[in-house]
Design an enzyme around this catalytic site. Structure first.
Site, mmCIF file in Angstrom:
data_model
loop_
_atom_site.group_PDB
_atom_site.id
_atom_site.type_symbol
_atom_site.label_atom_id
_atom_site.label_comp_id
_atom_site.label_asym_id
_atom_site.label_seq_id
_atom_site.Cartn_x
_atom_site.Cartn_y
_atom_site.Cartn_z
ATOM 1 N N HIS A 1 32.279 5.941 24.307
ATOM 2 C CA HIS A 1 32.227 5.391 25.666
ATOM 3 C C HIS A 1 31.502 6.327 26.637
ATOM 4 C CE1 HIS A 1 35.492 8.187 25.525
ATOM 5 N NE2 HIS A 1 35.587 8.171 26.835
ATOM 6 N N ASP B 1 42.590 13.230 25.176
ATOM 7 C CA ASP B 1 41.393 13.541 25.944
ATOM 8 C C ASP B 1 41.271 15.049 26.183
ATOM 9 O OD1 ASP B 1 39.231 12.422 27.608
ATOM 10 O OD2 ASP B 1 40.340 13.304 29.278
ATOM 11 N N ASP C 1 43.407 19.843 37.594
ATOM 12 C CA ASP C 1 43.972 20.179 36.277
ATOM 13 C C ASP C 1 45.461 20.475 36.375
ATOM 14 O OD1 ASP C 1 41.282 20.214 35.367
ATOM 15 O OD2 ASP C 1 41.840 21.690 33.836
ATOM 16 N N GLU D 1 39.872 14.757 21.051
ATOM 17 C CA GLU D 1 38.495 14.993 21.478
ATOM 18 C C GLU D 1 38.357 16.489 21.725
ATOM 19 O OE1 GLU D 1 35.536 13.797 25.146
ATOM 20 O OE2 GLU D 1 37.575 14.435 25.535
ATOM 21 N N GLN E 1 40.052 15.152 40.080
ATOM 22 C CA GLN E 1 40.888 15.267 38.874
ATOM 23 C C GLN E 1 41.456 16.683 38.746
ATOM 24 O OE1 GLN E 1 37.637 13.953 36.376
ATOM 25 N NE2 GLN E 1 38.700 12.078 35.790
ATOM 26 N N ASP F 1 36.953 7.433 37.601
ATOM 27 C CA ASP F 1 36.351 7.885 36.341
ATOM 28 C C ASP F 1 36.812 6.942 35.232
ATOM 29 O OD1 ASP F 1 35.176 9.242 34.253
ATOM 30 O OD2 ASP F 1 36.600 10.904 34.244
HETATM 31 C C1 BGC Z 1 36.357 11.378 28.392
HETATM 32 C C2 BGC Z 1 35.512 11.001 29.577
HETATM 33 C C3 BGC Z 1 36.258 11.420 30.843
HETATM 34 C C4 BGC Z 1 36.684 12.888 30.789
HETATM 35 C C5 BGC Z 1 37.649 13.244 31.876
HETATM 36 C C6 BGC Z 1 36.437 12.870 28.533
HETATM 37 O O1 BGC Z 1 36.070 13.747 27.711
HETATM 38 O O2 BGC Z 1 35.815 10.983 27.175
HETATM 39 O O3 BGC Z 1 35.203 9.646 29.581
HETATM 40 O O4 BGC Z 1 35.410 11.247 31.943
HETATM 41 O O5 BGC Z 1 37.293 13.205 29.578
HETATM 42 O O6 BGC Z 1 38.913 12.717 31.599
#
Ligand code: BGC
Length: 548
Positions: A311, A200, A170, A242, A168, A60
């Site tokens: 991105h 993130d 958690d 984010e 991935q 990823d």
């Molecule tokens: C990032 C993505 C990523 C995801 C998982 C996000 O919100 O911006 O690019 O794939 O988190 O880590």
């Protein structure tokens, strides 16, 4: 006047692997980036945000971390990274890195240990269920690419939770050892000299997940704890989060320790991003005016980070179905341009038909709205995308430096490149590259340099208020102003194709030797503000007054 660096910053986001390759292996690296810092300094960038730099199976784009305390060996060594920080600092550029701690890669030694040994101290670092959770087909972030949020692990013989891809898992935020480890990771990189973190997936990090509870409680207090820790270790470090959530939830991420934010410092403005796209698509500023009106008041020191392209895909999920349809029709009409049923996977220049006027307008608008602007690499030269690549990779092609083979990105053979360079059509590197634009005073790159320099002289934008100025305007025109103790800037942007005039005479009494500091072309003197002209897709940045 604000003394907080992040309120005056121009942030530039890049992925090391697609930026500049110094050793000819086809993958961008830290030494390559060091060689381009002077380019970034000239552009006016003051803060670099690096997408994940850690060792990773890279399924990823690095957001699947296998070791939080190192850099990906393909990019270089920790020594190279320390050198990057030093060289960037010499040029007045701060560096922030992605902090991806909602999950790890399934290859991370913590998960390997957790899955293979019930007695492992790492077992409780992840989120498990003994039987198939009934809500396992809910809450996927990547619909279409991801079928569930709980998967069965054959080794552990348990189900594990993964908000994102299956590889991935958690981390379990309820476990104090996990929270301590996250703080240690931050402290490590701060000690090396980073200026902060792009955090993130924050709404998911703080989720206290339980099987069968698709909307678990959120541990906002962890953000307070983390802020306290990073601030103690490095006083002026920042957390840029984010959190793409509903507007009423936003302010909670900043926290409010008696009027001064005590959680994260900055938040990406996803709400404004969707509205900006809508306004550009409809050539009507109404959606932006609405966004400005609805923007919640932030605690002292809280800041928005604005962007047009990041991105990932352009996320339109917070628009109504009708609004989303309008943006799709204008900017991503073909199914191959769309992603996850909610977004567009193109760069801005192709979306705007490679129209120089509209590109300038869009970026002048973004950079003049409240908050700190964030720019994705390659946007400053109007790079295109490659829709033949999978999903979000379409906009992750190598930086186009020159007309040399592989766009001057790498001396490797074409087959060895981390991703192909764009080499055909209007956005081919022979037509769109840094070297040519650097020589050309009329290029988009030169315009970006000028625009950013102008912005640096207008601290009101980053630190002051931003309000819509309600005067009679032709359709398509937005007038807004930024005020701070430093003075006032006035902005006129025409999102529509037709030339128009605006009567700003009600503002004339406030003006002190007003003048255009940036405009799409030369305009007649401002006079008494009665008939202010603005061309179709044109803009005028006017300094109304300046104290000091
Ligand atoms: C990032 C993505 C990523 C995801 C998982 C996000 O919100 O911006 O690019 O794939 O988190 O880590």
């Amino acid at each position: 006047m604000s003394d907080r660096w992040y309120q005056k910053a121009v942030v530039y986001c890049l992925d090391i692997d697609t930026y500049a390759d110094s050793n000819g292996d086809g993958i961008g690296d830290i030494r390559g980036l060091i060689g381009r810092l002077d380019y970034l300094a000239r552009l006016g960038v003051t803060c670099l945000w690096l997408n994940p730099i850690h060792p990773s199976p890279d399924r990823d784009d690095g957001y699947d971390v296998a070791d939080f305390y190192n850099v990906d060996p393909r990019f270089g060594t920790l020594g190279d990274f320390a050198e990057l920080l030093h060289q960037a600092d010499n040029l007045g550029i701060k560096v922030i890195i992605d902090l991806v701690v909602n999950h790890t890669s399934d290859q991370h030694p913590w998960f390997q240990s957790a899955r293979s040994d019930p007695e492992s101290p790492f077992r409780e670092w992840y989120v498990w269920a003994e039987s198939a959770p009934p809500d396992r087909h809910q809450g996927m972030v990547f619909p279409g690419e991801q079928g569930e949020t709980w998967s069965f692990d054959r080794t552990a013989k348990l189900w594990y939770y993964h908000r994102f891809y299956k590889f991935q898992p958690d981390l379990n935020i309820k476990n104090p050892a996990v929270r301590e480890e996250i703080k240690k990771i931050c402290a490590f990189w701060l000690q090396l000299g980073v200026a902060g973190f792009r955090m993130d997936a924050v709404p998911f990090i703080i989720e206290e997940t339980e099987p069968g509870h698709p909307n678990p409680p959120k541990n906002m207090e962890f953000l307070t704890e983390l802020r306290e820790h990073v601030q103690w270790r490095k006083g002026d470090s920042v957390l840029l989060a984010e959190a793409n959530v509903e507007p009423e939830q936003l302010v909670g991420f900043f926290g409010d320790g008696g009027g001064s934010g005590n959680r994260i410092h900055m938040l990406f403005d996803f709400m404004l991003n969707g509205r900006l796209m809508l306004a550009l698509a409809r050539e009507n500023p109404e959606a932006i005016i609405e966004a400005l009106r609805e923007t919640p008041k932030l605690p002292r020191g809280g800041q928005w980070a604005t962007f047009l392209r990041n991105h990932d895909e352009v996320d339109l999920s917070r628009l109504t179905a009708e609004q989303r349809a309008d943006v799709f029709a204008k900017f991503g009409p073909e199914p191959e341009m769309q992603l996850y049923g909610r977004g567009i996977r193109r760069r801005l220049a192709p979306m705007l038909g490679n129209d120089r006027k509209r590109l300038e307008l869009a970026y002048a608008l973004q950079f003049s709205l409240r908050g700190t602007p964030v720019l994705r690499y390659g946007e400053e030269i109007g790079m295109g995308d490659d829709l033949a690549l999978e999903g979000r990779d379409a906009i992750r092609t190598p930086m186009q430096w020159s007309i040399l083979p592989n766009a001057g990105f790498s001396t490797a053979s074409k087959a060895e490149l981390v991703r192909p360079v764009v080499d055909h059509g209007d956005f081919a590197y022979e037509k769109v590259n840094v070297t040519q634009q650097r020589l050309d005073r009329k290029s988009l790159l030169s315009w970006f340099e000028r625009m950013i320099r102008t912005l640096r002289e207008a601290p009101e934008v980053g630190a002051g208020s931003c309000t819509h100025v309600d005067v009679p305007v032709p359709p398509g025109v937005l007038v807004h102003r930024a005020d701070d103790s430093t003075g006032t800037m006035l902005f006129v942007h025409n999102l529509g194709p037709d030339d128009g005039t605006v009567d700003l005479s009600s503002l004339y009494p406030e003006a002190e030797s007003p003048n255009d500091v940036l405009a799409d072309r030369e305009y007649a003197d401002l006079g008494k503000f009665r008939e202010i002209e603005v061309a179709g897709y044109g803009y005028r940045w006017i300094r109304l007054r300046r104290y000091s």
